[in-house]
Scaffold this active site. Structure first.
Site, PDB file in Angstrom:
ATOM      1  N   HIS A 134     102.324  96.618 101.588  1.00 46.10           N
ATOM      2  CA  HIS A 134     101.083  96.549 102.369  1.00 46.10           C
ATOM      3  C   HIS A 134     100.974  95.208 103.091  1.00 46.10           C
ATOM      4  CE1 HIS A 134      96.801  97.503 103.206  1.00 46.10           C
ATOM      5  NE2 HIS A 134      96.652  96.182 103.123  1.00 46.10           N
ATOM      6  N   GLU A 135     101.159  94.120 102.356  1.00 48.28           N
ATOM      7  CA  GLU A 135     101.039  92.792 102.964  1.00 48.28           C
ATOM      8  C   GLU A 135     102.188  92.527 103.940  1.00 48.28           C
ATOM      9  OE1 GLU A 135      98.376  91.299 102.716  1.00 48.28           O
ATOM     10  OE2 GLU A 135      97.514  92.369 101.016  1.00 48.28           O
TER      11      GLU A 135
END
Length: 422
Positions: free
Chosen positions: A26-27
């Site tokens: 996600h990051e």
């Protein structure tokens, strides 16, 4: 007194890996699209709270933090670290051979090298003009600042961020993609996980072809073999696996005549259907395929189906069909992950894919403090033609974050209550 089934090192390790990968991906989505837009990313962090490990590579500090919940990509313009520079402050400037300021030392006259100049700040602009005006030896001098100059205080260096390197200095679309890339990366991860499952374990085909035959089960006792293709059941033609399952499941404790094609030869078998809670079972699995086209289709179809299912569940929450007591928080999800880990790698990978989709969808909800909330503010900015007041937007996100933390506490309490009372 029940407790999460975390009695094995494998379960704990599975939880750490699954959630670590989901957050990392996600990051990473945010990070890659922010870097592509030219945004200065100051930190890429896994976890929250105090740092337990950090290493700096290039402009970015990569950190591991104590609390294993979430992560962040800290982009220039989203934090107040440059507010330490004030007028009337005494600083020392270190310059490169062409005279550009490369370091601004805030701890007094301790500069090194021939280009060092000490004085009192009269004015500065580190976003657009990239200049700083000092009063030194009774006169004012203007110095040009390098776009990658460092602010140094107490031995800690922070790179300045000209406006074109800040999040707010980018176009609406560039900021949109930098934010949207996080949830998008989670959907992509789910798609990849389903593909890996298909490549390793095969994709179930919908043809009525028998796969694994469970030893001692009704099919095995009737002489059926893996690879047999079911033609009819009780004289009724069967063309798909779904049709076969439907007929069998409605026939518990019945004797069924099943005709199969075994290498071109028709075989008749009488199968006594097992009764499992009023559902008929003959203890067989369907055949699988490893064809790349089928695997890709399986990946896309599974991602779409689970996305639709989770969206329906979220909709039920907002309509009141599902209450907060029915939700699981971090504790419940950790417990389920540990249990799935003990059921095999395929089950754990499928669960990880579902969690990844869930993470992506939750983050896209138009709620303050979530990626969806930030996207909503960008949409408003695009429609208005100018950004909202950053202080008002920040307050909305703060209140949204507080509400989100309260919600997490409520569902965590529900999880703990279920664990200790069930």
């Amino acid at each position: 007194m029940p407790f999460p089934n975390l009695d094995s090192v494998e379960s704990i390790l599975a939880i750490v890996i699954v959630f670590g990968v989901l957050v990392f991906v996600h990051e990473l989505g945010h990070f890659l699209l922010a870097k592509r837009a030219g945004i200065l990313c100051r930190e890429f962090a896994l976890g929250m709270g105090p740092k337990i490990f950090s290493v700096k590579r290039g402009e970015t500090e990569y950190t591991l933090r104590l609390l294993p919940i979430g992560g962040m990509v800290r982009m220039a313009g989203e934090d107040p670290e440059l507010d330490v520079l004030k007028p009337h402050m005494e600083v020392t400037l270190e310059r490169d051979p062409v005279g550009k300021v490369t370091r601004i030392l805030l701890d007094g006259p301790n500069g090194e090298g021939k280009g060092a100049v000490t004085g009192t700040i009269v004015d500065f602009d580190l976003e657009k003009a990239l200049s700083i005006v000092l009063e030194t030896d009774g006169e004012q001098r203007t110095f040009s600042v390098h776009p990658q100059a460092q602010l140094v205080k107490d031995g800690h260096e922070v790179q300045i961020a000209p406006l074109d390197r800040q999040f707010k200095g980018k176009t609406v679309m560039q900021r949109f993609w930098a934010i949207f890339a996080g949830p998008a990366a989670n959907f992509l991860l789910a798609f990849v996980l389903f593909i890996v499952i298909g490549l390793v374990y095969g994709v179930p085909v919908n043809e009525p072809v028998l796969g694994e035959i469970i030893q001692g089960g009704p099919a095995a006792q009737a002489g059926l073999q893996s690879g047999d293709k079911v033609i009819t059941i009780q004289g009724q033609p069967v063309s798909t696996w779904r049709e076969m399952v439907e007929i069998v499941s409605k026939s518990p404790d019945k004797q069924l005549e099943i005709v199969v094609d075994r290498g071109g030869q028709m075989i008749n078998a009488m199968v006594h259907v097992k009764n499992e809670e009023n559902v008929g079972k003959i203890m067989v699995g369907n055949a699988v395929t490893y064809a790349p086209a089928q695997v890709l289709q399986y990946g896309g179809k599974s991602t779409y189906e689970f996305t639709t299912m989770i969206l329906t569940s979220i909709g039920m929450l907002f309509t009141g069909s599902v209450g907060l007591n029915d939700l699981s928080g971090p504790v419940g999800i950790f417990k389920m992950t540990g249990e799935f880990a003990q059921q095999g790698l395929a089950i754990l990978m499928k669960w990880a894919a579902v969690l990844s989709i869930n993470l992506g969808l939750i983050n896209l909800l138009p709620l303050p403090a979530l990626d969806g909330g930030r996207l909503a503010f960008l949409l408003i900015e695009a429609l208005r033609g100018r950004p909202l007041d950053p202080h008002k937007e920040g307050m909305v996100h703060f209140l949204g974050f507080a509400f989100l933390m309260l919600l997490i506490l409520v569902v965590t309490w529900n999880d703990l209550h279920r664990l200790f009372t069930e």
